[in-house]
Write a protein that holds these residues in place. Sequence first.
Motif, PDB file in Angstrom:
ATOM      1  N   ASN A 103       0.835  -1.210   0.000  1.00  0.00           N
ATOM      2  CA  ASN A 103       0.000   0.000   0.000  1.00  0.00           C
ATOM      3  C   ASN A 103       0.865   1.254   0.000  1.00  0.00           C
ATOM      4  O   ASN A 103       0.597   2.208  -0.731  1.00  0.00           O
ATOM      5  CB  ASN A 103      -0.889   0.002   1.248  1.00  0.00           C
ATOM      6  CG  ASN A 103      -2.340   0.062   0.921  1.00  0.00           C
ATOM      7  OD1 ASN A 103      -2.724   0.148  -0.230  1.00  0.00           O
ATOM      8  ND2 ASN A 103      -3.146  -0.002   1.953  1.00  0.00           N
ATOM      9  N   ARG A 104       1.896   1.264   0.854  1.00  0.00           N
ATOM     10  CA  ARG A 104       2.775   2.421   0.943  1.00  0.00           C
ATOM     11  C   ARG A 104       3.537   2.634  -0.363  1.00  0.00           C
ATOM     12  O   ARG A 104       3.656   3.747  -0.854  1.00  0.00           O
ATOM     13  CB  ARG A 104       3.750   2.241   2.106  1.00  0.00           C
ATOM     14  CG  ARG A 104       4.499   3.510   2.465  1.00  0.00           C
ATOM     15  CD  ARG A 104       5.535   3.294   3.528  1.00  0.00           C
ATOM     16  NE  ARG A 104       6.582   2.404   3.077  1.00  0.00           N
ATOM     17  CZ  ARG A 104       6.758   1.153   3.488  1.00  0.00           C
ATOM     18  NH1 ARG A 104       5.958   0.646   4.395  1.00  0.00           N
ATOM     19  NH2 ARG A 104       7.729   0.406   3.028  1.00  0.00           N
ATOM     20  N   ARG A 106       2.600   1.651  -3.348  1.00  0.00           N
ATOM     21  CA  ARG A 106       1.642   2.037  -4.384  1.00  0.00           C
ATOM     22  C   ARG A 106       1.365   3.537  -4.358  1.00  0.00           C
ATOM     23  O   ARG A 106       1.179   4.173  -5.376  1.00  0.00           O
ATOM     24  CB  ARG A 106       0.342   1.262  -4.190  1.00  0.00           C
ATOM     25  CG  ARG A 106      -0.700   1.488  -5.266  1.00  0.00           C
ATOM     26  CD  ARG A 106      -1.940   0.631  -5.051  1.00  0.00           C
ATOM     27  NE  ARG A 106      -2.444   0.582  -3.698  1.00  0.00           N
ATOM     28  CZ  ARG A 106      -3.181   1.531  -3.122  1.00  0.00           C
ATOM     29  NH1 ARG A 106      -3.485   2.617  -3.773  1.00  0.00           N
ATOM     30  NH2 ARG A 106      -3.607   1.399  -1.882  1.00  0.00           N
ATOM     31  N   LYS A 107       1.381   4.135  -3.159  1.00  0.00           N
ATOM     32  CA  LYS A 107       1.123   5.571  -3.030  1.00  0.00           C
ATOM     33  C   LYS A 107       2.319   6.417  -3.449  1.00  0.00           C
ATOM     34  O   LYS A 107       2.199   7.631  -3.592  1.00  0.00           O
ATOM     35  CB  LYS A 107       0.761   5.912  -1.576  1.00  0.00           C
ATOM     36  CG  LYS A 107      -0.580   5.378  -1.161  1.00  0.00           C
ATOM     37  CD  LYS A 107      -0.856   5.749   0.278  1.00  0.00           C
ATOM     38  CE  LYS A 107      -2.173   5.203   0.742  1.00  0.00           C
ATOM     39  NZ  LYS A 107      -2.414   5.545   2.152  1.00  0.00           N
ATOM     40  N   ALA A 110       3.791   9.898  -1.502  1.00  0.00           N
ATOM     41  CA  ALA A 110       2.709  10.232  -0.567  1.00  0.00           C
ATOM     42  C   ALA A 110       2.551   9.162   0.508  1.00  0.00           C
ATOM     43  O   ALA A 110       1.978   9.418   1.562  1.00  0.00           O
ATOM     44  CB  ALA A 110       1.402  10.410  -1.324  1.00  0.00           C
ATOM     45  N   GLY A 111       3.062   7.949   0.241  1.00  0.00           N
ATOM     46  CA  GLY A 111       2.969   6.857   1.215  1.00  0.00           C
ATOM     47  C   GLY A 111       3.938   6.997   2.366  1.00  0.00           C
ATOM     48  O   GLY A 111       3.797   6.332   3.386  1.00  0.00           O
TER      49      GLY A 111
END
Length: 186
Positions: A103-104, A106-107, A110-111
């Motif tokens: 998830n981090r 993928r961002k 911004a992650g």
Amino acid sequence: MDTKGREALGRSRGGPTSKVHPLADDRARPLTWQTSPGQRGDSPMFIPVLEGLRIRRRGSGRPRSRPDRVRGDKPYSSYDNRAYLRRRGIKATVAQPEDQRANRRRKGQAGGSPPAFDKTQYCRRSAVERCVGKWMQHRAVASRYDRRDYIFNGTLTVAAIVIWLRDTVQEPSQQTLMPHRTTFAS
């Protein structure tokens, strides 16, 4: 949590179960714990268990409620838990699950950056596993015959007292805690 007649039994894949979420020190001694139904998640129990801890300060009668470091399993790696530890100034060694890392990434920027992780500290997390093993040496804890939660907590307390009385080694220099969850079938 409701304490009136609460059984802390819940439905899980294996039938009616309950979980114990203990905090243990480096010498595998239970310090505090919470019980919950078997289907309850682990992460929501992290903060209530830590708030139940009171550590006596050396030379002062006022209890301290903040350990130096917390080591934990992947289920305890959540944004809320990490933010709670940062607010209180507690160092955390909690492995991050692959889905949170993905998830981090993928961002992108911004992650944010990944949380600090010390592998040598994480290897020392086995103390909580040893603590649970010491608890399991007591038949009443391992089999959990008690239906009511307050009676089971009394059984856990008696077992913890026996564990503490059998420990005759001197105190470690730093206090480090490890949260863990344990499932008991009933």
